[in-house]
Design a protein around this motif. Structure first.
Motif, PDB file in Angstrom:
ATOM      1  N   GLN A 143       6.191  56.534 -29.546  1.00  0.00           N
ATOM      2  CA  GLN A 143       5.408  57.772 -29.560  1.00  0.00           C
ATOM      3  C   GLN A 143       5.636  58.578 -28.287  1.00  0.00           C
ATOM      4  OE1 GLN A 143       1.015  57.568 -29.041  1.00  0.00           O
ATOM      5  NE2 GLN A 143       0.970  58.475 -31.082  1.00  0.00           N
ATOM      6  N   GLN A 144       5.592  57.909 -27.154  1.00  0.00           N
ATOM      7  CA  GLN A 144       5.797  58.585 -25.878  1.00  0.00           C
ATOM      8  C   GLN A 144       7.202  59.186 -25.804  1.00  0.00           C
ATOM      9  OE1 GLN A 144       5.758  56.062 -22.357  1.00  0.00           O
ATOM     10  NE2 GLN A 144       4.880  57.703 -21.142  1.00  0.00           N
ATOM     11  N   GLU A 172       3.417  52.655 -29.140  1.00  0.00           N
ATOM     12  CA  GLU A 172       3.097  53.660 -28.126  1.00  0.00           C
ATOM     13  C   GLU A 172       4.325  54.098 -27.342  1.00  0.00           C
ATOM     14  OE1 GLU A 172       1.166  51.107 -28.834  1.00  0.00           O
ATOM     15  OE2 GLU A 172      -0.652  52.155 -29.505  1.00  0.00           O
ATOM     16  N   SER A 226      -2.914  52.120 -35.289  1.00  0.00           N
ATOM     17  CA  SER A 226      -2.357  53.256 -34.553  1.00  0.00           C
ATOM     18  C   SER A 226      -1.889  54.380 -35.464  1.00  0.00           C
ATOM     19  CB  SER A 226      -1.194  52.784 -33.670  1.00  0.00           C
ATOM     20  OG  SER A 226      -1.641  51.894 -32.679  1.00  0.00           O
ATOM     21  N   ASP A 250      -3.675  57.994 -35.488  1.00  0.00           N
ATOM     22  CA  ASP A 250      -2.922  59.161 -35.039  1.00  0.00           C
ATOM     23  C   ASP A 250      -2.768  60.197 -36.145  1.00  0.00           C
ATOM     24  OD1 ASP A 250      -2.696  58.115 -32.529  1.00  0.00           O
ATOM     25  OD2 ASP A 250      -0.706  57.265 -32.841  1.00  0.00           O
TER      26      ASP A 250
END
Length: 212
Positions: A164-165, A161, A123, A127
């Motif tokens: 990140q969100q 994730e 990830s 990214d």
């Protein structure tokens, strides 16, 4: 009361100024650097890239033997494993004729999934490539981010994730901010918020739960 995510960004920016990340002359150099920096310090990557400088083109690297590539990237550590990861990445990139313009029509979600299906690309690496090489609206999460913001007092989720969100929800959707913020986090972690933090000299210490 905790400071805002955006407020911390502005504080760090006032302290350190623009970081001019990612340090690379071309998108391809950036992508190779993102693989080489796995499990090592950037200073080691710089040494490897310097040895690769006459071959920083996908077709040129493709022509190298594994032994030649391993020798050039040896300073970055785990050089045999990273050679195979670079090979896997090049096999994917070759499907698009090594041309980033051919990826422009893909959605960020679709492009991310393709990167994550490349052996050795996780990830954070995916990214980083999306943000710095393809200018996509993707916030990069690394160990420094978790360390700094957990110390400040944010109870971050364990899942990549989810963190990140959380950041993307609390920041303007601007590639320039995502780019700069990630670089500022790295700089702050290297200078002050180390494994053993230098809290008394920290420029954002008044915001930090560590000192309360």
């Amino acid at each position: 009361m905790l400071p805002t995510i955006e407020g911390i960004y502005h504080n760090l920016y006032r302290t350190y100024g623009p970081q001019y990340w990612w340090p690379a002359d071309t998108p391809f150099e950036m992508m190779i650097g993102a693989i080489l920096v796995q499990n090592t310090a950037w200073t080691n990557v710089e040494k490897a890239l310097d040895q690769l400088k006459d071959h920083l083109d996908p077709r040129a690297i493709h022509e190298l033997s594994d032994q030649e590539l391993e020798s050039m990237i040896r300073p970055s550590g785990f050089y045999r494993m990273k050679t195979q990861r670079i090979r896997a990445f090049l096999s994917w990139y070759e499907m698009y004729d090594y041309d980033p313009k051919r990826l422009a029509s893909k959605s960020t979600k679709e492009l991310r999934q393709e990167l994550l299906h490349i052996k050795g690309i996780g990830s954070e690496t995916a990214d980083s490539i999306l943000l710095y090489a393809f200018n996509r609206h993707v916030f990069v999460i690394d160990a420094y981010t978790k360390r700094i913001f957990n110390r400040i007092g944010f109870d971050l989720d364990e899942k990549y994730e989810a963190i990140q969100q959380f950041f993307e929800m609390h920041l303007p959707k601007k590639v320039s901010i995502y780019n700069e913020y990630h670089a500022l986090i790295v700089e702050h972690a290297k200078r002050f918020c180390k494994t053993k933090p230098l809290c008394e000299q920290c420029p954002i210490r008044t915001s930090c739960r560590q000192l309360i």
